[in-house]
Design an enzyme around this catalytic site. Structure first.
Site, PDB file in Angstrom:
ATOM      1  N   ASP A 100       0.861  -1.179   0.000  1.00 61.24           N
ATOM      2  CA  ASP A 100       0.000   0.000   0.000  1.00 61.24           C
ATOM      3  C   ASP A 100       0.900   1.232   0.000  1.00 61.24           C
ATOM      4  O   ASP A 100       1.752   1.387   0.884  1.00 61.24           O
ATOM      5  CB  ASP A 100      -0.881  -0.021   1.260  1.00 61.24           C
ATOM      6  CG  ASP A 100      -2.261   0.542   1.006  1.00 61.24           C
ATOM      7  OD1 ASP A 100      -2.336   1.619   0.386  1.00 61.24           O
ATOM      8  OD2 ASP A 100      -3.241  -0.084   1.423  1.00 61.24           O
ATOM      9  N   ASP A 205      -2.790   4.894  -2.533  1.00 58.19           N
ATOM     10  CA  ASP A 205      -3.815   5.558  -1.730  1.00 58.19           C
ATOM     11  C   ASP A 205      -4.147   6.952  -2.284  1.00 58.19           C
ATOM     12  O   ASP A 205      -3.228   7.721  -2.600  1.00 58.19           O
ATOM     13  CB  ASP A 205      -3.263   5.695  -0.297  1.00 58.19           C
ATOM     14  CG  ASP A 205      -4.329   6.026   0.731  1.00 58.19           C
ATOM     15  OD1 ASP A 205      -5.229   5.210   0.930  1.00 58.19           O
ATOM     16  OD2 ASP A 205      -4.231   7.108   1.350  1.00 58.19           O
ATOM     17  N   GLU A 258      -6.174   4.148  -5.951  1.00 56.98           N
ATOM     18  CA  GLU A 258      -7.454   4.471  -5.319  1.00 56.98           C
ATOM     19  C   GLU A 258      -7.730   5.916  -5.692  1.00 56.98           C
ATOM     20  O   GLU A 258      -6.942   6.811  -5.358  1.00 56.98           O
ATOM     21  CB  GLU A 258      -7.383   4.323  -3.802  1.00 56.98           C
ATOM     22  CG  GLU A 258      -8.748   4.568  -3.173  1.00 56.98           C
ATOM     23  CD  GLU A 258      -8.690   5.128  -1.761  1.00 56.98           C
ATOM     24  OE1 GLU A 258      -9.618   4.900  -0.989  1.00 56.98           O
ATOM     25  OE2 GLU A 258      -7.697   5.823  -1.433  1.00 56.98           O
ATOM     26  N   HIS A 327     -11.291  -2.139   3.094  1.00 53.79           N
ATOM     27  CA  HIS A 327     -11.245  -1.765   4.513  1.00 53.79           C
ATOM     28  C   HIS A 327     -11.949  -0.435   4.800  1.00 53.79           C
ATOM     29  O   HIS A 327     -12.002  -0.019   5.953  1.00 53.79           O
ATOM     30  CB  HIS A 327      -9.781  -1.686   4.952  1.00 53.79           C
ATOM     31  CG  HIS A 327      -9.058  -0.607   4.219  1.00 53.79           C
ATOM     32  ND1 HIS A 327      -8.753  -0.693   2.873  1.00 53.79           N
ATOM     33  CD2 HIS A 327      -8.622   0.600   4.615  1.00 53.79           C
ATOM     34  CE1 HIS A 327      -8.163   0.414   2.498  1.00 53.79           C
ATOM     35  NE2 HIS A 327      -8.062   1.226   3.530  1.00 53.79           N
ATOM     36  N   ASP A 328     -12.444   0.247   3.752  1.00 51.15           N
ATOM     37  CA  ASP A 328     -13.161   1.519   3.953  1.00 51.15           C
ATOM     38  C   ASP A 328     -14.660   1.359   3.748  1.00 51.15           C
ATOM     39  O   ASP A 328     -15.414   2.329   3.893  1.00 51.15           O
ATOM     40  CB  ASP A 328     -12.691   2.579   2.951  1.00 51.15           C
ATOM     41  CG  ASP A 328     -11.277   3.036   3.201  1.00 51.15           C
ATOM     42  OD1 ASP A 328     -10.805   2.932   4.345  1.00 51.15           O
ATOM     43  OD2 ASP A 328     -10.640   3.492   2.236  1.00 51.15           O
TER      44      ASP A 328
HETATM   45  O1  TEU Z   1      -9.164   6.272   1.685  1.00 47.99           O
HETATM   46  C1  TEU Z   1      -9.544   7.472   1.105  1.00 47.99           C
HETATM   47  C2  TEU Z   1     -10.902   7.879   1.343  1.00 47.99           C
HETATM   48  O2  TEU Z   1     -11.345   8.740   0.656  1.00 47.99           O
HETATM   49  C3  TEU Z   1     -11.731   7.210   2.395  1.00 47.99           C
HETATM   50  O3  TEU Z   1     -11.193   7.254   3.629  1.00 47.99           O
HETATM   51  C4  TEU Z   1     -13.004   7.911   2.400  1.00 47.99           C
HETATM   52  O4  TEU Z   1     -12.967   8.971   3.258  1.00 47.99           O
HETATM   53  C5  TEU Z   1     -14.094   6.959   2.775  1.00 47.99           C
HETATM   54  O5  TEU Z   1     -13.877   5.708   2.316  1.00 47.99           O
HETATM   55  C6  TEU Z   1     -15.378   7.422   2.164  1.00 47.99           C
HETATM   56  O6  TEU Z   1     -16.034   8.227   3.005  1.00 47.99           O
HETATM   57  C7  TEU Z   1      -7.829   5.991   1.836  1.00 47.99           C
HETATM   58  C8  TEU Z   1      -7.643   4.751   2.684  1.00 47.99           C
HETATM   59  O7  TEU Z   1      -8.184   3.645   1.997  1.00 47.99           O
HETATM   60  C9  TEU Z   1      -8.238   4.977   4.017  1.00 47.99           C
HETATM   61  O8  TEU Z   1      -8.221   3.839   4.830  1.00 47.99           O
HETATM   62  C10 TEU Z   1      -7.475   6.100   4.668  1.00 47.99           C
HETATM   63  O9  TEU Z   1      -8.091   6.451   5.878  1.00 47.99           O
HETATM   64  C11 TEU Z   1      -7.398   7.336   3.786  1.00 47.99           C
HETATM   65  O10 TEU Z   1      -7.107   7.059   2.444  1.00 47.99           O
HETATM   66  C12 TEU Z   1      -6.286   8.243   4.270  1.00 47.99           C
HETATM   67  O11 TEU Z   1      -5.060   7.641   3.996  1.00 47.99           O
END
Ligand code: TEU
Length: 566
Positions: A100, A205, A258, A327-328
């Site tokens: 990642d 990310d 992402e 994971h989000d």
């Molecule tokens: O995620 C980006 C992101 O936009 C999400 O956290 C988003 O806010 C949510 O899914 C939708 O509301 C990435 C990572 O995958 C996440 O785990 C991290 O928290 C984030 O970036 C910051 O690095």
């Protein structure tokens, strides 16, 4: 291309498997030796690539997405020797690993940031520091009106240097400055370091927001105000091209970006092979068909909307990264599947299993590289949280605070958080029905779903009718089928509850033979007929169906069928 005809399995290390073999044995956090002990299960599933969520040194303000040393391992997870062992053990099983890459921001505990607090340091310009504004009442205000991804502020004032720094996420995640060529050089070193150690690529990310063109005020917006100044900027494309040309192209590897709030037109640029930026990307649209305001407020699910959105991406991009969970997100069987309405704590609902299989059929019959998130392959469900205190997710707490500020009542706040919290997917993997679901011999860092006695890996492993066995069968089938991996995506029909599409490809050089599959999915509790006009498409051979029942031409509740037409 090895990453096309393949399946990626995402590991969220802290929730995967705890072991006794680290500095902190049985500490309730999954770790690298724990991952090694489960590589055979991943191989048996049929995955060939692992995406490892961050294992780097981190104070864990955002569960490792706040990195304090990119070239070292979080002791909770093990050591660099453990990581090297993981690469070796994976390689022995012909499994590749992608890391990642979290480079929009670092942790505020990263050495670069600590040094950058000194205005005279060469590291000052690694981050985005600005003086505040003074308002008409003489009070200090942040440099602009941007709002953040975690429903909070984006500027933090630093007493020591008298300036603010930008953080689009938590205040412990300061944004790097991609106008500074030294930052890009640092990233190149990180890439080389991991590729040389054995990584086969990166999941990048929030990679479409790293370059901030200007720091002007943003247009008024309910969420993430200011995005037009940093989303998909020319400078962002240029950074990606530089990383690709100078480093990534020299290795046999791939990247999946992402890309938050990405639109198709920009996605096309990011994935255009001739521009040499990303190999594929995660878009969000399909998971948002039943949500408003960036996923927090629910809206009615309609299968025809989902097919419309999926069709846009399947046809719009040459190659898609396919996913229903990460994971989000929340668990897909609780999101699009029958568990959405299940209120019985500890017991899966009547159609839990069938709808989990139907959704597997959906993901694994689309064009692109499928990503399966840990636990998805056994149909894990959303967590049965009862109180905000059980939630760890920094995003959920940010949202709760913001909603409170707007006077939203506690019960409504909780309803939305419970349904949307990223912790739904972060609860430990349910390996068996022993204490703590076989995840840890200690106290798990996050609650374990009380349905683990019914939903767990061990009980599904040897059951030919389990969700896990269904995933295995479909993955094996997909690997053998040119049409399911590379074929054209042809939408046929959809209404609120049902969706029908085909996958097609020619199989000989004179283009006279083709392989055609037809898929029908039922997203409802009702038994439905295939509409008359399309019934003829299902006259071929039934390859697999989620219900496992004799196929009589109608769709049982939550069933999904795959038919081969020639
Ligand atoms: O995620 C980006 C992101 O936009 C999400 O956290 C988003 O806010 C949510 O899914 C939708 O509301 C990435 C990572 O995958 C996440 O785990 C991290 O928290 C984030 O970036 C910051 O690095």
């Amino acid at each position: 291309m090895w990453w096309k005809n393949n399946i990626v399995y995402q590991i969220y290390p802290r929730s995967f498997q705890d072991s006794a073999e680290t500095e902190f044995p049985n500490d309730g956090f999954g770790d690298i030796p724990g991952i090694i002990s489960r590589l055979d299960e991943i191989k048996e599933l049929g995955a060939g690539i692992i995406w490892l969520s961050p294992v780097y040194k981190s104070p864990d303000a955002d569960n490792g997405y706040d990195i304090s040393d990119y070239l070292d391992i979080n002791p909770k997870f093990g050591t660099m020797a453990d990581m090297e062992n993981l690469f070796a053990e994976a390689k022995r099983r012909d499994l590749k690993i992608i890391m990642d890459l979290v480079i929009n921001h670092t942790s505020d505990e990263h050495e670069w940031f600590k040094k950058s607090r000194d205005p005279k340091s060469p590291y000052r310009d690694y981050y985005i520091w600005r003086p505040g504004k003074i308002d008409e009442r003489g009070r200090r205000q942040p440099p602009n009106n941007w709002t953040g991804f975690f429903a909070g502020e984006t500027w933090e004032y630093d007493e020591h240097s008298g300036e603010y720094y930008l953080h689009l996420f938590d205040k412990k995640q300061p944004d790097l400055n991609y106008k500074n060529p030294s930052v890009i050089e640092e990233v190149k070193n990180i890439l080389r370091f991991w590729l040389d150690k054995g990584a086969s690529g990166f999941r990048c990310d929030v990679i479409n927001i790293i370059y901030k063109t200007s720091l002007e005020d943003g247009k008024k917006s309910l969420t993430v105000q200011g995005m037009e100044h940093y989303k998909s900027q020319e400078g962002n494309h240029a950074v990606l091209q530089e990383l690709r040309r100078m480093v990534l192209d020299k290795y046999d590897c791939f990247t999946v970006g992402e890309t938050v709030f990405v639109e198709l037109e920009d996605a096309k640029l990011l994935c255009d092979e001739s521009r040499r930026e990303l190999n594929m990307l995660f878009f969000f649209d399909h998971l948002e068909v039943d949500r408003r305001v960036a996923r927090f407020i629910p809206k009615k699910f309609r299968a025809n909307k989902l097919l419309e959105v999926m069709t846009k991406w399947q046809k719009g991009l040459d190659w898609c990264a396919l996913y229903l969970e990460n994971h989000d997100q929340t668990r897909i069987v609780s999101h699009f599947g029958a568990e959405r309405n299940n209120k019985s704590r500890g017991r899966p609902g009547q159609y839990w299993q069938r709808s989990a299989k139907m959704l597997a059929l959906f993901e694994l019959t689309l064009r692109g590289t499928p990503f399966v998130f840990q636990g998805q392959e056994i149909g894990m469900t959303n967590f049965d949280f009862t109180r905000i205190e059980e939630v760890n997710d920094v995003e959920s707490h940010g949202l709760n605070k913001l909603m409170k500020k707007f006077g939203i009542p506690k019960t409504l706040r909780w309803k939305w958080i419970k349904a949307s919290s990223r912790d739904n997917n972060r609860t430990p993997v349910q390996w068996d029905d022993s204490e703590n679901a076989g995840f840890t011999k200690g106290k798990p860092w996050l609650g374990i779903n009380s349905n683990y006695k019914k939903i767990n890996y061990a009980s599904q492993k040897n059951d030919p009718n389990s969700v896990l066995s269904f995933y295995k069968k479909l993955i094996a089938l997909r690997k053998e089928s040119r049409s399911l991996v590379h074929g054209d995506f042809v939408p046929i029909h959809a209404d609120n509850r049902i969706m029908i599409y085909q996958r097609k490809c020619v199989t000989n050089s004179t283009r006279t033979e083709s392989e055609v599959y037809t898929v029908a999915l039922n997203f409802s509790n009702r038994k439905l007929k295939i509409p008359k006009n399309f019934a003829y498409l299902f006259s071929g051979t039934l390859i697999i169906n989620a219900s496992g029942e004799q196929w009589d031409g109608s769709l049982l509740p939550w069933d999904g069928v795959l038919v081969k037409n020639n």
